[in-house]
Design a protein around this motif. Structure first.
Motif, mmCIF file in Angstrom:
data_model
loop_
_atom_site.group_PDB
_atom_site.id
_atom_site.type_symbol
_atom_site.label_atom_id
_atom_site.label_comp_id
_atom_site.label_asym_id
_atom_site.label_seq_id
_atom_site.Cartn_x
_atom_site.Cartn_y
_atom_site.Cartn_z
ATOM 1 N N HIS A 156 0.989 -1.268 -0.092
ATOM 2 C CA HIS A 156 -0.092 0.091 -0.008
ATOM 3 C C HIS A 156 0.962 1.331 -0.020
ATOM 4 O O HIS A 156 1.732 1.351 0.867
ATOM 5 C CB HIS A 156 -0.962 -0.127 1.245
ATOM 6 N N HIS A 161 -2.484 6.584 -3.205
ATOM 7 C CA HIS A 161 -3.501 5.732 -2.920
ATOM 8 C C HIS A 161 -3.753 4.425 -3.892
ATOM 9 O O HIS A 161 -4.789 4.010 -4.304
ATOM 10 C CB HIS A 161 -4.809 6.650 -3.581
ATOM 11 N N SER A 178 -7.852 4.868 1.327
ATOM 12 C CA SER A 178 -6.594 4.833 1.578
ATOM 13 C C SER A 178 -6.136 5.145 2.949
ATOM 14 O O SER A 178 -5.222 4.568 3.520
ATOM 15 C CB SER A 178 -5.862 5.711 0.503
#
Length: 251
Positions: A156, A161, A178
């Motif tokens: 991530h 995002h 996000s």
């Protein structure tokens, strides 16, 4: 000067993480420690620092609601630290000043301090001033983690995002998704209730509501869970909130 409060080393019961956190900066141990315990008993979480260097480290890491700052300290003094705090946009500051140092009080207020209390002081007066400053201060912006993190095969990146799986899948998240995932990843295997998640993702926005967290979790699950109806990564803790059931490795 000694603060006249009962003080012992018995470990206090931890407060809820949503309670305001106050940093007490004073080189006098017999002031900062009893004051920290007193404010804890009044419902505040507290951090203690003996000098400006310790305070700066805490300020960079913690989400503080207010700082109680002694003016006269060895090394960097409180006025210098106050100037730095105001220049970076907060949090609010209440200065502790000596009775004879009227100039320091005036300079502190001109620098942007929110209030001051003269030593020796009654802790109940300081408590009243803390509450008054917090009532009129805007809520702090939440500090959402920005570093890349590996989560159960996913990577991530909060700045873009994006969520990329080791099998090549590439998913674009909304800003809300996000931010929520970044906060969960910053507290792996920890139950965070809806109020705490709201605080950490959007702050105390009057337009936010707890169902917004539920809706965002549902969207995230549809994107990253093998079976969103039986989630194994973002799990619900009934009566508690949500927990990221995975170890997280920072990149």
């Amino acid at each position: 000067m000694q603060l006249r409060l009962s003080y012992n080393t018995r470990k206090e019961k931890p407060l809820d993480a949503s309670e305001p956190k106050i940093l007490i900066v004073d080189d006098a141990r017999d002031i900062r420690e009893p004051l920290g315990q007193y404010l804890h008993k009044q419902g505040f979480r507290t951090e203690l620092a003996a000098n400006a260097g310790e305070a700066r480290r805490i300020i960079e890491e913690a989400n503080l609601a207010l700082i109680v700052l002694d003016v006269m300290m060895p090394g960097e003094d409180g006025l210098s630290l106050c100037r730095w705090l105001v220049g970076r946009g907060g949090p609010p500051v209440i200065l502790l000043t000596a009775m004879a140092d009227e100039t320091d009080r005036i300079v502190g207020l001109e620098l942007g301090a929110d209030d001051y209390v003269v030593k020796p002081f009654n802790p109940r007066e300081l408590l009243a001033r803390i509450r008054a400053v917090l009532r009129r201060a805007p809520p702090p912006e939440p500090k959402v983690p920005t570093g890349r993190a590996r989560i159960a095969g996913w990577t991530h990146d909060p700045t873009t995002h994006r969520l990329v799986h080791q099998d090549g899948r590439d998913i674009e998240l909304t800003t809300g998704e996000s931010r929520l995932l970044a906060v969960l990843a910053d507290h792996p295997n920890t139950v965070l209730n809806r109020d705490r998640l709201l605080d950490l993702t959007v702050g105390r926005d009057a337009k936010a509501y707890d169902r917004a967290i539920d809706n965002t979790v549902s969207r995230l699950r549809r994107k990253i869970e093998e079976d969103p109806k039986v989630p194994k990564l973002i799990v619900t803790e009934w009566g508690g909130g949500y927990r990221l059931a995975a170890d997280v490795e920072a990149e």
